[in-house]
Design an enzyme around this catalytic site. Structure first.
Site, PDB file in Angstrom:
ATOM      1  N   GLU A   1       0.836  -1.205   0.000  1.00  7.45           N
ATOM      2  CA  GLU A   1       0.000   0.000   0.000  1.00  7.45           C
ATOM      3  C   GLU A   1       0.875   1.261   0.000  1.00  7.45           C
ATOM      4  O   GLU A   1       0.816   2.086   0.918  1.00  7.45           O
ATOM      5  CB  GLU A   1      -0.960   0.010   1.185  1.00  7.45           C
ATOM      6  CG  GLU A   1      -2.014  -1.058   1.077  1.00  7.45           C
ATOM      7  CD  GLU A   1      -3.175  -0.880   2.047  1.00  7.45           C
ATOM      8  OE1 GLU A   1      -2.993  -0.192   3.068  1.00  7.45           O
ATOM      9  OE2 GLU A   1      -4.254  -1.416   1.781  1.00  7.45           O
TER      10      GLU A   1
ATOM     11  N   GLU B   1      -6.763  -7.405  -0.802  1.00  6.37           N
ATOM     12  CA  GLU B   1      -7.091  -7.415   0.622  1.00  6.37           C
ATOM     13  C   GLU B   1      -8.522  -6.962   0.818  1.00  6.37           C
ATOM     14  O   GLU B   1      -8.987  -6.037   0.144  1.00  6.37           O
ATOM     15  CB  GLU B   1      -6.222  -6.427   1.405  1.00  6.37           C
ATOM     16  CG  GLU B   1      -4.786  -6.768   1.572  1.00  6.37           C
ATOM     17  CD  GLU B   1      -4.078  -5.725   2.448  1.00  6.37           C
ATOM     18  OE1 GLU B   1      -4.741  -5.050   3.255  1.00  6.37           O
ATOM     19  OE2 GLU B   1      -2.864  -5.586   2.297  1.00  6.37           O
TER      20      GLU B   1
END
Ligand code: GLA
Length: 686
Positions: free
Chosen positions: A167, A324
């Site tokens: 991320e 995710e």
């Protein structure tokens, strides 16, 4: 087969990397952090992964301090064992480069890598991602680690995918320190070539800001008054590019040592806005996204669908990977709402219906310690004797039965334009009203379409609109000339456009387009506004058709447009509120206010109908006592109808063919029980 299936374009992916991953079916996976557990737990984990059908596991996401415990000293024992164990159990590895969070030794020796806030304060280690994207020292150490990881595992038989960092920019996208200042200057020099050009673009004649040398320029650090908005906009662009540059640097090393595909996990999710993923997506071998339901939003469910459609847009319409999501609650919202039975399955299959060819979770086993110890996982603290585990196993089996969906494309007649740079510009400090936020307006427009059962393709402004029937342009405050021209050409050729207020106001340098609002779209819309009249919180206005609106009104005059509704009261009573303009062979609508949800929905219903766009899910909500999503995925030789029933009653939807979740036949109708999902392999294509 209609052309719809191949309409979405824009990214460089050809789908090959995703197709390799799904050769065995839809991906089912998770993040796995074995370093948090003893070795005997690893064996139990892998056995349970097999039981659940997990076949792609992300490891080494936060591994740096384990694999390089001291500078230049590497310990591969744990990672070697895990990769071999997973491989022995036929589970593929999504291998992190491990650079996301530097080890304490690095920030102790080199505190200059730490990120700095606009007010000059430092953010310290103790959390994660404590590094400045422009720090050469961090970069050097990170790339040295990537080299080691790539050399060691680049040819490992378990390796299926590289996962660069984690991320990128989640916490550290905007850094204001000296390293960032230096890199920002280099970036600006490349963009503007001369300081005179920069002065012109930034409007530095205002407030005595004229620069005489590059060295005088700073990041937009905390100021006493409102800062220069063009400087802030460029700093956003620069910061997105700085992290993309980091991605490229890691990727270049991986490619030297490995032929496995490379990606990183995007954050197309409501609260993150610092990276322009339109510029990132073409550099990914496959597009992967992390999505979490955000209960701070008015409508988390339609936001999930929006994020999935936007991720597909980033993938150029190709299949993508949900890297995710949470099985139940997260740990980082003010109140961490748990999912109700069936919700995790519905959420997962919403992503699949909208183009995901794989569903992965953060994380495999719930942590006992650390900041995320109360974040849900596939294997909860309670263990396998739990509702979450049962649903996890069931989802694995369901995904197995949906194997044949892999590689198909989502049909949509309606495009919605979305832009990160318009977001940065619209929400800048220099604005008409702090109550007008870009994402709210995008979500409002999307939600109206979603509730009308319309499938939406999210397209980059300026992207190819061929084949769509309607383009929706919510509050595109910053509009480039070419972006406006693309909408104009689409309408001229017979398309319909629905453009909402606060669009076309500034150009790419954040300079106001003179001559009246909505600048770039004035001619297309046949209107011209001479003043904006924002409303105070709590104020509303009524329209001549009975609709209610808030937040924004403007003094619109029509040039060539026809008035569809006027303001019945408020500061511009009597003036046009909704207009419609014939342009070439098409029609362009303008909505000069923020309609309440039901009223926007009614307008959207009309416009969709007039545009002749399909709405496969229309009218089912009343039957279900709640929302029902209907999405079709197709390939030249087959079509799948996804029906996701969020309601409290069963719904019946016309369909004929094999229903894949239950393996029952649908003979003219498929019954979708409350709270469940059904997927029909259709016998007769639409
Ligand atoms: C992100 C991160 C994960 C984890 C989750 C929690 O997606 O990538 O490491 O922190 O959030 O929701």
């Amino acid at each position: 087969m209609s052309q719809q299936a191949t309409r979405e374009r824009g990214a460089a992916q050809d789908g090959a990397a995703m197709a390799t991953l799904t050769a065995r079916g839809l991906v089912y996976g998770c993040d796995y952090n074995p370093e948090q557990w003893d070795r005997d737990v690893w064996r139990e984990d892998v056995a349970l992964m097999r039981e659940a059908g997990v076949d792609l596991v992300a490891v080494n996401i936060f591994g740096w301090s384990h694999i390089e415990p001291e500078p230049g000293v590497y310990d591969w024992s744990g990672l070697d064992e895990i990769l071999d164990l997973l491989h022995a159990n036929d589970i593929r590895v999504n291998l992190g480069t491990g650079t996301s969070s530097p080890p304490p030794w690095l920030s102790t020796r080199h505190p200059e890598i730490l990120p700095e806030q606009p007010d000059g304060t430092t953010r310290f280690p103790g959390g994660r991602q404590a590094w400045c994207p422009s720090s050469p020292v961090y970069r050097e150490h990170a790339l040295r680690l990537v080299e080691q990881v790539a050399r060691r595992y680049g040819g490992h038989p378990a390796l299926a995918l590289w996962h660069v960092s984690n991320e990128l920019g989640c916490h550290n996208a905007l850094c204001y320190d000296e390293d960032s200042a230096a890199a920002f200057r280099v970036w600006l020099e490349a963009r503007y070539t001369s300081i005179a050009n920069l002065n012109a673009a930034w409007g530095t004649a205002f407030w005595s800001q004229r620069y005489g040398a590059w060295s005088e320029i700073l990041p937009p650090r905390a100021t006493l008054s409102i800062g220069n908005p063009a400087q802030a906009l460029d700093f956003h662009r620069f910061s997105s590019d700085a992290l993309l540059d980091h991605y490229r640097a890691e990727t270049a090393i991986l490619r030297e040592h490995s032929s496995a595909p490379v990606t990183t996990n995007f954050m197309v999710t409501a609260h993150i806005r610092n990276l322009d993923y339109w510029t990132w997506a073409p550099e990914m071998d496959l597009v992967a996204n992390d999505h979490y339901l955000d209960h701070r939003l008015a409508d988390p469910v339609s936001e999930l669908a929006f994020a999935a459609d936007l991720t597909r847009g980033l993938a150029g319409g190709q299949a993508w990977l949900l890297m995710e999501q949470a099985t139940s609650a997260v740990n980082w919202q003010p109140v961490n709402v748990a999912k109700t039975p069936g919700q995790m399955t519905r959420n997962s299959l919403t992503h699949v219906a909208r183009g995901a060819d794989g569903v992965c979770f953060f994380q495999w086993r719930a942590s006992r310690q650390g900041a995320e110890k109360f974040h849900s996982a596939m294997l909860p603290h309670a263990g396998t004797d739990s509702a979450v585990w049962e649903e996890v196993v069931e989802l694995g089996a369901t995904l197995d039965r949906l194997t044949e969906v892999a590689g198909t494309r989502v049909q949509a007649d309606v495009a919605l334009l979305f832009s990160w740079e318009a977001w940065w510009a619209a929400d800048s400090e220099a604005r008409f009203s702090g109550d007008v936020r870009y994402l709210d307006q995008v979500h409002a427009a999307y939600r109206a379409l979603y509730d009308e059962g319309v499938s939406v393709a999210v397209v980059r402004p300026g992207g190819d609109l061929t084949g769509y029937r309607l383009v929706v342009v919510p509050s595109l405050h910053l509009t480039r000339d070419a972006e406006a021209a693309a909408v104009e050409a689409f309408v001229a050729a017979g398309g319909h456009a629905l453009i909402t207020f606060n669009s076309g106001i500034v150009d790419e340098t954040d300079s106001v387009r003179l001559g009246g609002y909505p600048g770039a779209f004035r001619d297309l819309l046949g209107v011209r506004s001479d003043e904006i009249f924002p409303l105070l919180p709590g104020q509303s206005v009524t329209l001549s058709d009975g609709a209610t609106a808030r937040t924004w009104t403007e003094h619109v005059r029509t040039t060539t447009a026809q008035v569809h509704a006027t303001f019945a009261d408020g500061p511009v009573a009597g003036g046009p509120a909704i207009t419609r303009n014939a342009h070439g062979a098409g029609t362009a609508w303008y909505v000069a206010t923020a309609l309440d949800a039901d009223d926007l929905r009614a307008l959207v219903r009309d416009v969709v109908e007039q545009a002749g766009a399909s709405a496969p899910g229309a009218g089912l909500a009343a039957q279900a006592g709640g929302r029902v999503e209907v999405v079709r995925r197709t390939a030249p030789d087959r079509a799948y109808l996804f029906v996701i029933n969020h309601g409290t009653s069963d719904v019946e939807v016309p369909a004929r063919g094999l229903e894949l979740v239950t393996q029952d036949r649908a003979d003219g109708v498929v019954v979708v029980p409350a709270g469940t999902v059904r997927v029909v392999r259709e016998e007769t294509q639409p």
